[in-house]
Design an enzyme around this catalytic site. Structure first.
Site, PDB file in Angstrom:
ATOM      1  CG  ASN A 112       6.621 111.897   7.937  1.00 14.94           C
ATOM      2  OD1 ASN A 112       5.888 111.810   8.918  1.00 14.94           O
ATOM      3  ND2 ASN A 112       6.849 113.034   7.317  1.00 14.94           N
ATOM      4  NE  ARG A 161       8.257 115.049  10.818  1.00 15.89           N
ATOM      5  CZ  ARG A 161       7.174 115.742  10.520  1.00 15.89           C
ATOM      6  NH1 ARG A 161       6.264 115.241   9.709  1.00 15.89           N
ATOM      7  NH2 ARG A 161       6.987 116.919  11.030  1.00 15.89           N
ATOM      8  CG  HIS A 198       8.742 122.733  10.919  1.00 13.77           C
ATOM      9  ND1 HIS A 198       8.033 123.917  11.008  1.00 13.77           N
ATOM     10  CD2 HIS A 198       7.954 121.877  10.253  1.00 13.77           C
ATOM     11  CE1 HIS A 198       6.866 123.780  10.411  1.00 13.77           C
ATOM     12  NE2 HIS A 198       6.791 122.537   9.950  1.00 13.77           N
ATOM     13  NE  ARG A 247      -0.841 123.719  11.628  1.00 17.42           N
ATOM     14  CZ  ARG A 247       0.358 123.174  11.479  1.00 17.42           C
ATOM     15  NH1 ARG A 247       1.388 123.616  12.166  1.00 17.42           N
ATOM     16  NH2 ARG A 247       0.540 122.174  10.651  1.00 17.42           N
ATOM     17  CD  GLU A 301      11.350 118.514   7.322  1.00 18.03           C
ATOM     18  OE1 GLU A 301      10.750 118.796   6.269  1.00 18.03           O
ATOM     19  OE2 GLU A 301      10.828 118.578   8.443  1.00 18.03           O
TER      20      GLU A 301
END
Ligand code: ADP
Length: 402
Positions: A7, A91, A180, A241, A385
């Protein structure tokens, strides 16, 4: 087969080596501050202690070389040599409309990932550099791309289109993509197992609440809506965010403070969310929770708005699917914060949800945290993940060899 999961972020490489048969993690680690003074490797072999070493890494290629050296190190390594790594799963953040599932990486796939770079300018170029570094150092090992956006590609038009002139979709593919996806997919499948019912019969809401947060409506195994949009800025209130705002705010603040649109967007990405709402107190939910419990006004304000945004989406997605069988919580906050789950679920009494206080305080395992009754079940499911990427990588590579 040992699968290396990579990743690549803009200045970091996270990795795990997973045995596809036992699904056990053999080693994991992180290279950080790549290309910056003080770059370092953090490496943990299975069952071993975490090791940290300052290593110079000028770019991602050097970082990948450091990862492979650590994995094959005679003392602390996980494998004898690189021939013991059967495949690499990467990823990839943005696959645009090109990818609805994982895919073997070819030159065409790399071009398609590069073509999506304007949609994810921080992530896709770094992901590509990671792929090319692995290809250079392991030329005969198959590489697989697993996209964050893929699971959401089943959304119907009414969920993914924005109400702006249609030509922006036609010309530039401006639409909701969602992120996601690997986590939403993994958690949905696990929920079906925990509930002992076929995924194809279930209406699920998955709340992935981490630093970045998104929520999905998953109907009969397919994503039908999700809160993140063209970029991961839309939707729930997050660590830093803003989530949903009136787009007119961008110009309003730009005019007030003589800023460019880019500068305002940076503020919305990096200085907003619970961090901004708490007046800069913290973006870390552990700090906020402690301060909230102690009556800190800044933390209280941030937590209330955050919880409100999750409740609103759960209501919306329940309506969209005309009901819900289970609500699932996952990721850093979703898995670890009984307080936040409790606050959210108290607002869902109208759905006949009653929280089981004992189960709600369990950690680290998939549990049902609602009392038996007529309402939807509530589940906490640890996401994984990396395991999902390893599974998808193995499935593709094993399929190719048949
Ligand atoms: P990401 O992958 O988006 O960086 P994670 O899923 O790792 O995020 O979640 C990170 C967030 O989870 C942080 O804000 C952290 O404070 C929060 N978190 C971790 N443990 C707890 C806990 N015990 N209670 C509340 N929040 C927690």
């Amino acid at each position: 087969m040992n699968i290396l999961v990579i990743n690549c972020g803009s200045s970091s490489v996270k990795f795990q080596l997973i045995d596809s048969e036992s699904e056990k993690r053999i080693a994991k680690g992180l290279c950080e501050r790549i290309g910056i003074e003080g770059s370092r490797l953090i490496y943990t072999p299975a069952g071993g202690k975490k090791l940290t070493a300052e290593v110079k890494m000028a770019d991602h290629r050097e970082a990948i070389a450091v990862v492979l050296k650590a994995l094959t190190d005679p003392q602390n390594g996980a494998v004898k040599d690189l021939s013991e790594i059967g495949a690499v799963g990467h990823r990839i953040v943005h696959g645009g409309e090109n990818f609805s599932k994982a895919t073997l990486i070819t030159d065409e796939v790399k071009k398609a990932i590069a073509d999506c770079s304007d949609l994810a300018p921080l992530h896709n170029p770094a992901n590509l550099v990671g792929i090319e570094a692995c290809e250079a150092l392991m030329p005969s090992v198959p590489m697989v791309a697993v996209f964050d956006t893929a699971f959401h590609q089943t959304m119907p038009e009414e969920s993914y289109l924005y109400a702006i002139p249609y030509r922006y979709y036609r010309d530039y593919r401006v639409r909701r993509y969602g992120f996601h996806g690997t986590s939403h997919e993994y958690v949905s499948s696990r929920a079906a197992v925990v509930l002992g019912r076929p995924l194809e019969e279930l209406k699920l809401i998955v709340c992935h609440l981490g630093n970045g947060a998104s929520i999905s409506a998953v109907k009969y195994g397919k994503c039908v809506d999700t809160s993140m949009g063209l970029t991961p800025l839309e939707g729930l209130v997050m660590g830093t965010r803003s989530g949903d705002i009136d787009p007119a705010i961008v110009e309003f603040i730009a005019n007030k403070e003589g800023k460019s649109a880019g500068e305002v967007l940076r503020m919305l990405n990096k200085e907003s969310g619970v961090y901004g709402l708490s007046d800069g107190f913290s973006s870390d939910f552990r700090d906020l929770e402690d301060a909230y419990e102690a009556g800190n006004e800044n933390a209280k304000r941030a937590m209330e708005v955050y919880i409100h945004s999750v409740i609103k989406y759960i209501g919306a997605y329940t309506a969209e699917m005309n009901g819900v069988d289970a609500i699932c919580f996952t990721a850093g906050v979703g898995e670890n914060s009984p307080i936040i789950r409790d606050r959210i679920l108290h607002h869902l009494a109208y759905m006949h949800i009653v929280i089981d206080e004992v189960e709600n305080h369990k950690r680290g395992e998939a549990v049902v945290i609602s009392m038996p009754g007529p309402g939807p079940k509530v589940l906490v499911i640890p996401t994984n993940e990396e395991l999902s990427i390893a599974r998808q990588t193995f499935a593709l590579v094993a399929g190719e060899k048949k």
